[in-house]
Motif scaffolding. Structure first.
Motif, mmCIF file in Angstrom:
data_model
loop_
_atom_site.group_PDB
_atom_site.id
_atom_site.type_symbol
_atom_site.label_atom_id
_atom_site.label_comp_id
_atom_site.label_asym_id
_atom_site.label_seq_id
_atom_site.Cartn_x
_atom_site.Cartn_y
_atom_site.Cartn_z
ATOM 1 N N GLY A 21 4.070 2.191 1.813
ATOM 2 C CA GLY A 21 5.053 2.867 1.953
ATOM 3 C C GLY A 21 5.423 3.969 1.084
ATOM 4 N N ASP A 22 6.608 4.211 1.036
ATOM 5 C CA ASP A 22 6.753 5.620 -0.554
ATOM 6 C C ASP A 22 6.954 4.866 -1.779
ATOM 7 N N SER A 23 7.235 5.498 -2.367
ATOM 8 C CA SER A 23 7.033 4.926 -4.454
ATOM 9 C C SER A 23 8.333 4.482 -4.248
ATOM 10 N N LEU A 24 9.762 4.467 -3.392
ATOM 11 C CA LEU A 24 11.061 4.108 -3.756
ATOM 12 C C LEU A 24 10.774 2.440 -3.240
ATOM 13 N N CYS B 287 10.512 16.504 2.585
ATOM 14 C CA CYS B 287 10.878 14.604 2.086
ATOM 15 C C CYS B 287 9.596 13.834 1.624
ATOM 16 N N SER B 288 10.412 12.446 0.905
ATOM 17 C CA SER B 288 8.860 11.415 1.060
ATOM 18 C C SER B 288 8.478 11.638 1.730
ATOM 19 N N THR B 289 7.128 11.329 1.354
ATOM 20 C CA THR B 289 6.681 10.594 2.476
ATOM 21 C C THR B 289 6.885 9.559 3.563
ATOM 22 N N SER B 290 7.916 8.445 3.042
ATOM 23 C CA SER B 290 8.423 8.186 4.115
ATOM 24 C C SER B 290 9.162 8.857 5.021
ATOM 25 N N PHE C 55 1.002 3.466 -11.954
ATOM 26 C CA PHE C 55 2.100 3.707 -11.881
ATOM 27 C C PHE C 55 3.322 2.728 -11.340
ATOM 28 N N MET C 56 2.409 3.002 -10.318
ATOM 29 C CA MET C 56 3.554 1.893 -8.970
ATOM 30 C C MET C 56 3.313 0.311 -9.533
ATOM 31 N N ALA C 57 1.602 -0.029 -9.927
ATOM 32 C CA ALA C 57 1.873 -1.321 -10.226
ATOM 33 C C ALA C 57 2.931 -1.351 -12.085
ATOM 34 N N THR D 95 12.894 9.069 -7.528
ATOM 35 C CA THR D 95 11.463 9.034 -6.947
ATOM 36 C C THR D 95 11.712 10.309 -6.016
ATOM 37 N N SER D 96 10.987 10.744 -5.518
ATOM 38 C CA SER D 96 11.122 11.776 -3.981
ATOM 39 C C SER D 96 12.175 11.933 -3.703
ATOM 40 N N ALA D 97 12.596 10.717 -2.874
ATOM 41 C CA ALA D 97 13.003 10.250 -1.803
ATOM 42 C C ALA D 97 14.887 10.499 -2.314
ATOM 43 N N CYS E 49 6.503 19.515 3.940
ATOM 44 C CA CYS E 49 6.009 19.235 2.798
ATOM 45 C C CYS E 49 6.479 18.335 1.930
ATOM 46 N N HIS E 50 6.223 17.966 1.080
ATOM 47 C CA HIS E 50 6.528 17.114 -0.294
ATOM 48 C C HIS E 50 6.914 17.909 -0.973
ATOM 49 N N PRO E 51 8.082 17.341 -1.912
ATOM 50 C CA PRO E 51 8.569 18.284 -2.856
ATOM 51 C C PRO E 51 7.673 18.638 -4.238
ATOM 52 N N GLU E 52 6.760 17.994 -4.055
ATOM 53 C CA GLU E 52 6.054 17.844 -4.935
ATOM 54 C C GLU E 52 4.998 19.156 -5.047
ATOM 55 N N CYS E 53 5.145 19.898 -3.675
ATOM 56 C CA CYS E 53 4.899 21.037 -3.815
ATOM 57 C C CYS E 53 5.553 22.346 -4.380
ATOM 58 N N SER F 198 0.686 -1.182 -0.355
ATOM 59 C CA SER F 198 -0.260 -0.031 0.453
ATOM 60 C C SER F 198 0.938 1.252 0.023
ATOM 61 N N HIS F 199 0.494 1.970 -0.473
ATOM 62 C CA HIS F 199 1.074 3.727 -0.593
ATOM 63 C C HIS F 199 0.452 3.955 0.406
ATOM 64 N N ASN F 200 0.823 5.371 0.529
ATOM 65 C CA ASN F 200 1.252 5.471 2.317
ATOM 66 C C ASN F 200 0.134 6.831 1.762
ATOM 67 N N TYR F 201 -0.364 6.834 0.708
ATOM 68 C CA TYR F 201 -1.588 7.696 0.577
ATOM 69 C C TYR F 201 -2.963 7.149 0.295
ATOM 70 N N GLN F 202 -2.862 5.596 0.865
ATOM 71 C CA GLN F 202 -4.242 5.068 0.294
ATOM 72 C C GLN F 202 -5.618 5.389 1.868
ATOM 73 N N VAL G 213 9.329 8.482 -11.020
ATOM 74 C CA VAL G 213 8.744 7.011 -11.094
ATOM 75 C C VAL G 213 7.002 7.717 -11.586
ATOM 76 N N ASN G 214 6.870 8.999 -11.047
ATOM 77 C CA ASN G 214 5.065 9.209 -11.575
ATOM 78 C C ASN G 214 5.346 8.992 -12.858
ATOM 79 N N SER G 215 5.078 8.173 -13.734
ATOM 80 C CA SER G 215 5.239 8.093 -14.982
ATOM 81 C C SER G 215 4.498 7.460 -15.355
HETATM 82 P P1 13P Z 1 6.549 9.230 -2.702
HETATM 83 O O1 13P Z 1 5.327 8.369 -1.651
HETATM 84 O O2 13P Z 1 7.466 8.422 -2.950
HETATM 85 O O3 13P Z 1 6.872 10.223 -1.824
HETATM 86 O O4 13P Z 1 5.380 10.110 -3.399
HETATM 87 C C1 13P Z 1 4.285 10.663 -3.237
HETATM 88 C C2 13P Z 1 2.997 10.816 -4.499
HETATM 89 O O5 13P Z 1 2.831 11.802 -5.306
HETATM 90 C C3 13P Z 1 2.164 9.379 -5.043
HETATM 91 O O6 13P Z 1 2.285 9.161 -5.693
#
Ligand code: 13P
Ligand code: SF4
Length: 303
Positions: A38-41, A211-214, A62-64, A127-129, A195-199, A22-26, A112-114
């Protein structure tokens, strides 16, 4: 009812020799049920290492795909095939080829979000990490960074290279405005902001930690601060609150919710395990070059 659902999932996971990631956003209940969050990495590494026969990936498409690229001998199931990532869809192979023509000889670093097809046209993933370490690891003076312009900007703060951004972004993180963060900072001057670097860069400028979610779980555990404003998708709050009952976590905006990450329910997981239909498979011609870009990333130590 919910107890029965969980028991049925557990039983089928065992029968199918499956692991649930499971990703940390589920949703909370998905995170609670998963063998690993976990995070994507972290999830990519887990997918590459596990000896389970089946990976049930609770996350987005993309994660799958990454799990399937790294573990071609395993069956990767995505409980909701419609769980996509709008940022990943902002760059197509055609668009990337056009960018490569504009910048001949410049290596392509792909978040990796691709899609797998975009990864297949890239030199290396990140990844963001590990984005900063990945860009630093390249010998060239310039890199083309796709698809997240905010992560590209964040990386450019730490490297002596030109980071050429593609103009993609995460619609969830990009919506967070600096004024919203400032409002909470004023209300709670003792609070730290992570905050996440996607901000967007103006939001990153206000952060005490990025940092990344983890990375946020470690930060929350280690900091002495009792109040933390969290600039990422709301799913992160479940474990943050569970692991730190003495601390307060504040979501600065109601827009920090990724609709795609929220699609998967326990009912979907059960159905996917029963039917074994939602298989994510990456064709060999795409898998091989995409794996090269992912393997290159995995060989680099975390930031
Ligand atoms: P991370 O869990 O790798 O930080 O990714 C954030 C995200 O947006 C995944 O969709
Ligand atoms: Fe994509 Fe953003 Fe949702 Fe992550 S949070 S899956 S980057 S839209």
């Amino acid at each position: 009812m919910i107890q029965r659902l969980k028991e049925d999932i557990r039983k089928l996971l065992k029968e199918r020799k499956a692991i649930m990631l499971s990703h940390n956003y589920q949703r909370d209940e998905i995170q609670e049920m998963a063998d690993l969050c976990g995070d994507s990495l972290g999830l990519s590494m887990a997918a590459a290492k596990t000896d389970a026969k089946v990976i049930v990936f609770c996350g987005v498409h993309f994660m799958a795909e990454s799990a399937s690229i790294l573990s071609p001998d395993k069956t990767v199931i995505l409980p909701r095939m419609d769980a996509g990532c709008p940022m990943a869809d902002m760059i197509t192979p055609e668009k990337l080829l056009r960018e490569k023509e504009r910048y001949p000889g410049v290596p392509v670093v792909t978040y990796v979000n691709s899609t797998a097809e975009v990864k297949a046209l890239s030199d290396i993933c990140c990844t963001s990490a590990n984005a900063v370490s990945v860009v630093r690891s390249l010998p060239q003076e310039r890199v083309l960074f796709v698809p997240d312009m905010n992560l590209a900007h964040y990386v450019s703060r730490f490297v002596d290279k030109e980071v050429i951004p593609y103009r993609g972004f995460c619609p969830t993180h990009h919506l967070l405005r600096p004024e919203e963060v400032l409002e909470w900072k004023e209300r709670y001057p003792d609070a730290l902001f992570v905050c996440h670097p996607e901000c967007r860069p103006e939001v990153v400028d206000l952060a005490d930690h990025v940092c990344s979610t983890s990375g946020m779980y470690s930060f929350a555990k280690e900091t002495k601060a009792k109040r933390i404003i969290v600039g990422t998708e709301m799913g992160i709050l479940y474990r943050l609150r569970k692991e730190n009952p003495d601390k307060e976590f504040i979501l600065p905006s109601q827009s920090l919710i990724c609709p795609n990450m929220k699609l998967t329910t326990l009912e979907d997981v059960l159905e996917a395990l029963e039917k074994m239909e939602n298989v994510v498979y990456v064709p060999e011609g795409v898998r091989e070059p995409a794996k090269k870009a992912l393997d290159r990333m995995l060989s680099i130590p975390r930031d």
